[in-house]
Design a protein around this motif. Structure first.
Motif, PDB file in Angstrom:
ATOM      1  N   LEU A 110       0.842  -1.208   0.000  1.00  0.00           N
ATOM      2  CA  LEU A 110       0.000   0.000   0.000  1.00  0.00           C
ATOM      3  C   LEU A 110       0.875   1.256   0.000  1.00  0.00           C
ATOM      4  O   LEU A 110       0.613   2.202  -0.741  1.00  0.00           O
ATOM      5  CB  LEU A 110      -0.915   0.012   1.223  1.00  0.00           C
ATOM      6  CG  LEU A 110      -2.241  -0.719   1.109  1.00  0.00           C
ATOM      7  CD1 LEU A 110      -2.876  -0.864   2.493  1.00  0.00           C
ATOM      8  CD2 LEU A 110      -3.198   0.008   0.177  1.00  0.00           C
ATOM      9  N   LEU A 111       1.892   1.255   0.846  1.00  0.00           N
ATOM     10  CA  LEU A 111       2.801   2.404   0.895  1.00  0.00           C
ATOM     11  C   LEU A 111       3.472   2.619  -0.459  1.00  0.00           C
ATOM     12  O   LEU A 111       3.561   3.756  -0.942  1.00  0.00           O
ATOM     13  CB  LEU A 111       3.864   2.179   1.974  1.00  0.00           C
ATOM     14  CG  LEU A 111       4.968   3.243   2.088  1.00  0.00           C
ATOM     15  CD1 LEU A 111       4.376   4.605   2.429  1.00  0.00           C
ATOM     16  CD2 LEU A 111       6.001   2.821   3.138  1.00  0.00           C
ATOM     17  N   HIS A 112       3.904   1.542  -1.067  1.00  0.00           N
ATOM     18  CA  HIS A 112       4.547   1.627  -2.380  1.00  0.00           C
ATOM     19  C   HIS A 112       3.591   2.209  -3.412  1.00  0.00           C
ATOM     20  O   HIS A 112       3.974   3.043  -4.237  1.00  0.00           O
ATOM     21  CB  HIS A 112       5.018   0.235  -2.801  1.00  0.00           C
ATOM     22  CG  HIS A 112       5.684   0.193  -4.140  1.00  0.00           C
ATOM     23  ND1 HIS A 112       5.022  -0.197  -5.278  1.00  0.00           N
ATOM     24  CD2 HIS A 112       6.947   0.509  -4.525  1.00  0.00           C
ATOM     25  CE1 HIS A 112       5.855  -0.137  -6.305  1.00  0.00           C
ATOM     26  NE2 HIS A 112       7.021   0.290  -5.886  1.00  0.00           N
ATOM     27  N   GLU A 113       2.331   1.795  -3.367  1.00  0.00           N
ATOM     28  CA  GLU A 113       1.362   2.260  -4.356  1.00  0.00           C
ATOM     29  C   GLU A 113       0.939   3.704  -4.113  1.00  0.00           C
ATOM     30  O   GLU A 113       0.637   4.438  -5.057  1.00  0.00           O
ATOM     31  CB  GLU A 113       0.135   1.348  -4.358  1.00  0.00           C
ATOM     32  CG  GLU A 113      -0.928   1.696  -5.384  1.00  0.00           C
ATOM     33  CD  GLU A 113      -0.424   1.675  -6.828  1.00  0.00           C
ATOM     34  OE1 GLU A 113      -1.078   2.289  -7.688  1.00  0.00           O
ATOM     35  OE2 GLU A 113       0.633   1.058  -7.103  1.00  0.00           O
ATOM     36  N   VAL A 114       0.920   4.138  -2.847  1.00  0.00           N
ATOM     37  CA  VAL A 114       0.580   5.530  -2.538  1.00  0.00           C
ATOM     38  C   VAL A 114       1.474   6.477  -3.332  1.00  0.00           C
ATOM     39  O   VAL A 114       1.009   7.448  -3.946  1.00  0.00           O
ATOM     40  CB  VAL A 114       0.713   5.798  -1.022  1.00  0.00           C
ATOM     41  CG1 VAL A 114       0.762   7.294  -0.730  1.00  0.00           C
ATOM     42  CG2 VAL A 114      -0.468   5.175  -0.270  1.00  0.00           C
ATOM     43  N   TYR A 115       2.770   6.198  -3.325  1.00  0.00           N
ATOM     44  CA  TYR A 115       3.696   7.054  -4.071  1.00  0.00           C
ATOM     45  C   TYR A 115       3.776   6.644  -5.541  1.00  0.00           C
ATOM     46  O   TYR A 115       3.925   7.495  -6.414  1.00  0.00           O
ATOM     47  CB  TYR A 115       5.090   6.991  -3.445  1.00  0.00           C
ATOM     48  CG  TYR A 115       6.085   7.921  -4.092  1.00  0.00           C
ATOM     49  CD1 TYR A 115       5.897   9.296  -4.064  1.00  0.00           C
ATOM     50  CD2 TYR A 115       7.227   7.435  -4.718  1.00  0.00           C
ATOM     51  CE1 TYR A 115       6.809  10.156  -4.652  1.00  0.00           C
ATOM     52  CE2 TYR A 115       8.146   8.286  -5.312  1.00  0.00           C
ATOM     53  CZ  TYR A 115       7.935   9.648  -5.271  1.00  0.00           C
ATOM     54  OH  TYR A 115       8.840  10.490  -5.853  1.00  0.00           O
ATOM     55  N   ASP A 151       0.341  12.192  -0.340  1.00  0.00           N
ATOM     56  CA  ASP A 151       1.006  10.993  -0.851  1.00  0.00           C
ATOM     57  C   ASP A 151       2.518  11.160  -0.830  1.00  0.00           C
ATOM     58  O   ASP A 151       3.261  10.268  -0.409  1.00  0.00           O
ATOM     59  CB  ASP A 151       0.558  10.710  -2.293  1.00  0.00           C
ATOM     60  CG  ASP A 151      -0.952  10.609  -2.434  1.00  0.00           C
ATOM     61  OD1 ASP A 151      -1.630  11.566  -2.028  1.00  0.00           O
ATOM     62  OD2 ASP A 151      -1.440   9.601  -2.964  1.00  0.00           O
ATOM     63  N   THR A 152       2.978  12.311  -1.300  1.00  0.00           N
ATOM     64  CA  THR A 152       4.414  12.576  -1.359  1.00  0.00           C
ATOM     65  C   THR A 152       5.010  12.675   0.039  1.00  0.00           C
ATOM     66  O   THR A 152       6.077  12.120   0.319  1.00  0.00           O
ATOM     67  CB  THR A 152       4.671  13.882  -2.131  1.00  0.00           C
ATOM     68  OG1 THR A 152       4.014  13.810  -3.402  1.00  0.00           O
ATOM     69  CG2 THR A 152       6.156  14.110  -2.341  1.00  0.00           C
TER      70      THR A 152
END
Length: 202
Positions: free
Chosen positions: A63-68, A110-111
């Motif tokens: 999820l963290l990877h996809e947020v960015y 997100d950033t």
């Protein structure tokens, strides 16, 4: 008639489950931090089960990877379009330099989440993100080098340093930009893009 598959992937308003999960995760990561947010909190906020989360995302760091990742993919697509446009190199670089500022501000949570929490990613995902960011920076640098070769930009300052200068400003936006401030995203973008071009002009 709505299919079973459609019902399984969207809520009553037609919002896909992955988007609900990402929205919930983004909000929670921004409010309380990645490491202090549990999977249970995410699925409760999204109104889905843990099984649904693990169906679309293998883990919390996915999820963290996809947020960015979704922001970076958008920025890469837009940079590619600017770079390939039929326009003078100075125009293309200014458009690209301004666009990355606007899209960063439009996705500031997100950033901010990513740069605050990227150290939580596993080695493979961390490596993947670095490769994706490197591709973006190399495409941006190629515009600067094109202008330097053609004499539009001064070759005095190395292109790598110019890239670091601009993206240092972009990455710092999360520390000071406020939506209710006196400058709009487009105004901030214009100022930073103009600063970049002034540094490059002979």
């Amino acid at each position: 008639m709505t299919s079973t598959a459609t019902r399984a992937t969207a809520d009553g308003a037609g919002r896909p489950v992955p988007r609900r999960l990402l929205a919930a995760a983004t909000r929670l990561f921004a409010d309380q931090g990645y490491d202090r947010t549990s999977v249970q909190e995410i699925v409760e906020a999204a109104g889905v089960t843990k099984g649904a989360l693990y169906h679309y995302f293998g883990s919390k760091d996915d999820l963290l990877h996809e947020v960015y990742g979704r922001v970076l993919r958008l920025q890469q697509e837009r940079l590619d379009a600017f770079a390939e446009a039929d326009a003078p190199v100075e125009r293309r670089l200014r458009d690209a330099a301004a666009d990355v500022v606007v899209t960063t501000i439009e996705n500031l949570d997100d950033t901010k989440i990513f740069f605050r929490s990227m150290h939580h990613l596993g080695p493979e995902k961390h490596k993947q993100v670095r490769a994706e960011r490197r591709r973006y920076h190399e495409r941006f640098r190629a515009l600067i080098e094109e202008g330097q070769r053609s004499g539009v930009f001064s070759p005095t300052t190395p292109a790598d340093l110019v890239v670091d200068y601009h993206f240092g400003s972009v990455h710092h936006l999360a520390n000071w930009y406020r939506p209710d401030g006196r400058l709009s995203p487009e105004e901030v973008a214009g100022h930073l893009a103009d600063l970049l071009l002034r540094a490059l002009r002979p």
